[in-house]
Design a protein around this motif. Structure first.
Motif, PDB file in Angstrom:
ATOM      1  N   GLU A 251       1.249  -1.199   0.169  1.00 34.80           N
ATOM      2  CA  GLU A 251       0.014  -0.326  -0.418  1.00 34.80           C
ATOM      3  C   GLU A 251       0.970   1.498   0.242  1.00 34.80           C
ATOM      4  N   ASP A 311      -6.541  -0.553  -1.894  1.00 32.91           N
ATOM      5  CA  ASP A 311      -7.709   0.488  -2.262  1.00 32.91           C
ATOM      6  C   ASP A 311      -7.807   1.184  -3.313  1.00 32.91           C
ATOM      7  N   LYS A 312      -9.414   0.899  -3.310  1.00 34.51           N
ATOM      8  CA  LYS A 312     -10.207   0.798  -4.843  1.00 34.51           C
ATOM      9  C   LYS A 312     -10.136   1.803  -5.835  1.00 34.51           C
ATOM     10  N   SER A 313      -9.969   2.823  -4.664  1.00 32.06           N
ATOM     11  CA  SER A 313      -9.349   4.675  -4.949  1.00 32.06           C
ATOM     12  C   SER A 313      -8.834   4.978  -5.812  1.00 32.06           C
ATOM     13  N   LYS A 314      -7.615   3.970  -5.616  1.00 28.18           N
ATOM     14  CA  LYS A 314      -6.196   4.561  -6.347  1.00 28.18           C
ATOM     15  C   LYS A 314      -5.926   3.381  -8.024  1.00 28.18           C
ATOM     16  N   HIS A 315      -5.108   4.149  -8.404  1.00 30.84           N
ATOM     17  CA  HIS A 315      -4.801   3.235  -9.315  1.00 30.84           C
ATOM     18  C   HIS A 315      -3.367   1.854  -9.310  1.00 30.84           C
ATOM     19  N   TRP A 316      -3.422   0.812  -9.445  1.00 30.99           N
ATOM     20  CA  TRP A 316      -2.412   0.056  -9.110  1.00 30.99           C
ATOM     21  C   TRP A 316      -2.539  -0.787 -10.255  1.00 30.99           C
TER      22      TRP A 316
END
Length: 419
Positions: A251, A311-316
């Motif tokens: 993360e 965190d699904k709000s971030k681009h991975w």
């Protein structure tokens, strides 16, 4: 299968170098950079520990000795021969353990729930202080040296050392008698609730260790995070000897930098070395002299995966290991009946499918989907950013070696429309 494992154990005893009185080995570019053997020997002995036969007493004696050594700004602790029941022992700065031949560390025996996690030693994982200069060294050759003993009826989830924020850690000359329990014996993580590279282990040497009867999904050492890590002369029967899988710090994009893996052997397991960056951009990892005997792979490299827990709000995006990472001098000795992942079935050559046993369940951790099957290749390379592999120094031998590829990539996956 028990006869095979006993024979393998005899082989292990024969190939591991004798280490009677371990001297701290240093190199300037990686690993432990703390006090030398002579400097440590000049420190006072603050405690000589003997087994009490009772978990609470053993735990108190160890923790009291550690606290005393730390309070004195440095001290040696001698652990005499015998069985010790320990759980959650917190090591501190400037504490140096010398464990005698015949020492056995085990989880406490009086807990009713055998699925409860039992961590024996913790170093900087839960402490808020900055820990430095810790050594943990065993005496004796491989047949006599101190060992950790696990039994699934006592605890299914065991770990000898869980490591967080510490600078200068040296662990040498121990064996682990496993029972295919959950977790690798040694795990390099971040400080609990850590958020940056400053919360990970730095300058760590782990050498002259072995594990017997590890679970396929685990093994001896797992490096989730760390900087300047030297893993040398490690042996595993089952599982993975050295696993660099950077997920606990994902993360915060905290992984590993400057990891050197040398002289590692795995027998009847998954692989000698496994590398998966997941979503972390890591530094350089080098592998030199890895040997696999009747394993699924010699060395395996995968991209890993993007966890649903992130965190699904971030681009991975999938991570990588830095330019300069390399693998050389890998030796694979193939076998016909080892523990393999069911997912690896697609990589088994047609000529070897007769050795795949769909109805088998060789690992006590039944949920991980293992089967008995043949060794597949010296290298599995499914990474998008390819680590430099010195193909000229990769070899494989054994029955029907000619039916196997030296290196397997995604392009050679078998197509089985009916499976």
């Amino acid at each position: 299968m028990k006869i095979i494992r006993k024979f393998i154990l005899l082989q292990l005893i024969m190939v591991v170098p004798l280490v009677l009185f371990a001297q701290i080995e240093k190199r300037s570019d990686v690993g432990y950079q703390g006090p030398s053997t002579n400097e440590i020997q000049s420190l006072p002995i603050v405690a000589t520990l003997h087994p009490s036969g009772h978990a609470n007493t053993d735990i108190k004696n160890f923790q009291d000795a550690i606290n005393t050594a730390a309070r004195k700004k440095g001290g040696r602790i001698i652990v005499e021969k015998g069985n010790y029941q320990l759980k959650d022992i917190q090591l501190k700065s400037n504490v140096h353990f010398e464990c005698k031949k015949g020492v056995v560390f085990m989880p406490r025996l009086d807990l009713e729930n055998n699925t409860k996690v039992q961590l024996i030693f913790a170093i900087g994982r839960f402490a808020n202080e900055n820990i430095e200069n810790v050594t943990f060294i065993g005496e004796g050759d491989v047949s006599q040296r101190p060992r950790f003993y696990y039994d699934r009826t006592i605890a299914k989830k065991c770990r000898a050392f869980t490591v967080g924020k510490v600078t200068n850690l040296y662990i040498q000359n121990f064996s682990v008698t496993d029972d295919q329990t959950v977790f690798s014996a040694i795990s390099l993580n971040m400080r609990k609730k850590g958020t940056s590279k400053n919360d990970r282990p730095k300058n760590v040497t782990i050498k002259d260790l072995s594990i017997y009867d590890a679970s396929y999904g685990y093994g001896l050492v797992q490096g989730n995070t760390g900087e300047n890590i030297w893993l040398k002369n490690l042996q595993s029967i089952g599982g993975v000897t050295a696993r660099i899988e950077t997920h606990t710090g994902r993360e915060h994009n905290v992984g590993v930098d400057n990891v050197v893996i040398e002289d590692v052997v795995c027998t009847q397991g998954k692989a000698a070395v496994s590398m998966q960056p997941h979503v972390v951009e890591n530094g350089v990892v080098t592998v030199n002299r890895a040997k696999a005997i009747r394993c699924e792979w010699g060395v395996m490299i995968k991209d890993g995966f993007i966890s649903k827990k992130l965190d699904k709000s971030k681009h991975w995006e999938l991570g990588s290991f830095a330019k300069g990472s390399s693998i050389k001098n890998v030796e694979m000795i193939h076998g016909e009946a080892t523990t393999i992942s069911r997912q690896s079935k697609v990589y088994i050559p047609d000529a070897l499918m007769k050795f795949y046993q769909e109805d088998s369940s060789p690992d006590k951790e039944t949920g991980i989907g293992c089967k008995l099957g043949p060794s597949i290749a010296a290298i599995l390379n499914l990474a998008s950013d390819e680590v430099d592999i010195d193909k000229k120094s990769i070899s494989h031998t054994g029955k029907q070696a000619e039916d196997r590829l030296l290196i397997v990539t995604e392009e050679v996956k078998r197509v089985r429309s009916n499976e």
